[in-house]
Design a protein around this motif. Sequence first.
Motif, mmCIF file in Angstrom:
data_model
loop_
_atom_site.group_PDB
_atom_site.id
_atom_site.type_symbol
_atom_site.label_atom_id
_atom_site.label_comp_id
_atom_site.label_asym_id
_atom_site.label_seq_id
_atom_site.Cartn_x
_atom_site.Cartn_y
_atom_site.Cartn_z
ATOM 1 N N GLY A 185 5.288 3.883 8.227
ATOM 2 C CA GLY A 185 5.940 4.882 7.392
ATOM 3 C C GLY A 185 7.400 4.539 7.134
ATOM 4 O O GLY A 185 7.896 4.677 6.011
ATOM 5 N N GLN A 186 8.088 4.063 8.175
ATOM 6 C CA GLN A 186 9.490 3.677 8.027
ATOM 7 C C GLN A 186 9.627 2.460 7.123
ATOM 8 O O GLN A 186 10.523 2.413 6.268
ATOM 9 C CB GLN A 186 10.092 3.387 9.402
ATOM 10 N N ALA A 187 8.744 1.462 7.294
ATOM 11 C CA ALA A 187 8.837 0.236 6.505
ATOM 12 C C ALA A 187 8.588 0.491 5.027
ATOM 13 O O ALA A 187 9.218 -0.123 4.163
ATOM 14 C CB ALA A 187 7.840 -0.800 7.039
ATOM 15 N N LEU A 188 7.662 1.413 4.733
ATOM 16 C CA LEU A 188 7.288 1.680 3.345
ATOM 17 C C LEU A 188 7.967 2.917 2.766
ATOM 18 O O LEU A 188 7.783 3.217 1.582
ATOM 19 C CB LEU A 188 5.763 1.849 3.248
ATOM 20 N N PRO A 209 0.825 -1.223 0.000
ATOM 21 C CA PRO A 209 0.000 0.000 0.000
ATOM 22 C C PRO A 209 0.847 1.256 0.000
ATOM 23 O O PRO A 209 2.030 1.250 0.362
ATOM 24 C CB PRO A 209 -0.777 -0.134 1.315
ATOM 25 N N THR A 210 0.224 2.356 -0.412
ATOM 26 C CA THR A 210 0.895 3.662 -0.376
ATOM 27 C C THR A 210 0.090 4.694 0.406
ATOM 28 O O THR A 210 0.628 5.748 0.758
ATOM 29 C CB THR A 210 1.128 4.195 -1.799
ATOM 30 N N ARG A 211 -1.179 4.409 0.654
ATOM 31 C CA ARG A 211 -2.023 5.304 1.454
ATOM 32 C C ARG A 211 -2.660 4.458 2.547
ATOM 33 O O ARG A 211 -3.623 3.727 2.315
ATOM 34 C CB ARG A 211 -3.112 5.938 0.595
ATOM 35 N N ALA A 247 8.564 -4.124 0.229
ATOM 36 C CA ALA A 247 8.847 -2.787 -0.296
ATOM 37 C C ALA A 247 10.280 -2.706 -0.820
ATOM 38 O O ALA A 247 10.551 -2.095 -1.862
ATOM 39 C CB ALA A 247 8.628 -1.741 0.803
ATOM 40 N N HIS A 248 11.210 -3.338 -0.108
ATOM 41 C CA HIS A 248 12.608 -3.331 -0.552
ATOM 42 C C HIS A 248 12.749 -4.058 -1.888
ATOM 43 O O HIS A 248 13.450 -3.594 -2.789
ATOM 44 C CB HIS A 248 13.488 -3.993 0.501
ATOM 45 N N ALA A 249 12.067 -5.212 -2.005
ATOM 46 C CA ALA A 249 12.127 -5.975 -3.257
ATOM 47 C C ALA A 249 11.558 -5.169 -4.416
ATOM 48 O O ALA A 249 12.112 -5.164 -5.520
ATOM 49 C CB ALA A 249 11.371 -7.295 -3.095
ATOM 50 N N GLN A 250 10.447 -4.468 -4.161
ATOM 51 C CA GLN A 250 9.843 -3.648 -5.221
ATOM 52 C C GLN A 250 10.785 -2.536 -5.667
ATOM 53 O O GLN A 250 10.919 -2.253 -6.861
ATOM 54 C CB GLN A 250 8.525 -3.047 -4.729
ATOM 55 N N ALA A 275 8.242 -4.486 4.991
ATOM 56 C CA ALA A 275 9.512 -3.845 4.641
ATOM 57 C C ALA A 275 10.263 -4.664 3.598
ATOM 58 O O ALA A 275 10.851 -4.115 2.667
ATOM 59 C CB ALA A 275 10.367 -3.667 5.884
ATOM 60 N N GLY A 276 10.221 -5.995 3.743
ATOM 61 C CA GLY A 276 10.884 -6.853 2.770
ATOM 62 C C GLY A 276 10.276 -6.728 1.391
ATOM 63 O O GLY A 276 10.986 -6.645 0.379
#
Length: 203
Positions: free
Chosen positions: A37-40, A16-18, A189-192, A186-187
């Motif tokens: 917020g930190q994870a994304l 998600p972004t929102r 988001a990092h992969a993306q 977080a994982g």
Amino acid sequence: MPLFDAADPAARALAPTRVLVAGASGSGKTTAARRIGQALSIPRHELDALHHGTGWVKRPEFEADVDAFSAGPAWVCEWQYDSARPMLAGRADAMVWLDVPVRVQMRQVVLRTLGRWVRREELWNGNREEPPWRVLTNREHIIRWAWRTRRAPAVRVRELLAERPELPVVRVRSRRQLRAWLAALAGGAHAQRSVSRRRSARG
């Protein structure tokens, strides 16, 4: 109805972004929003800071401020205040529901309130917590209000699911569940971001 347990693979695959964070007072919304917020790597907006003016009076710019940030492409915030909830709910692409036991919620709100008072911690625009004995005389004292409204978030979340059945809602029942879900988030988001960088490099 996309109501997911935090351990559900579908909940862990979200990007998600929102993001809205729902829950009773003392459930840990502010902490969860900060960690999401930190994870994304998305901005966090604290609604209490936007709402409360000096003397706990509502700021006249509150709705305009919420409208401005929630029109943006990425954010996370708490889902609270009647005048802001519909706007936020209509723009969110995911919700995290902190459905913690009442005993945990009330213990946290009592400890938080007492700690802020002992430290004379300044909250928003110079406001501070009331003395603890005011819980006996002030019906709107945060501890009494937290108890009185403890079941309201569950009702609101289910009403929202009926209005927006496509909205994914991740139900979190403990800090351990939140930590595990955030690690998966977080994982992902990092992969993306890694995929996006590789595509940009090739392009």
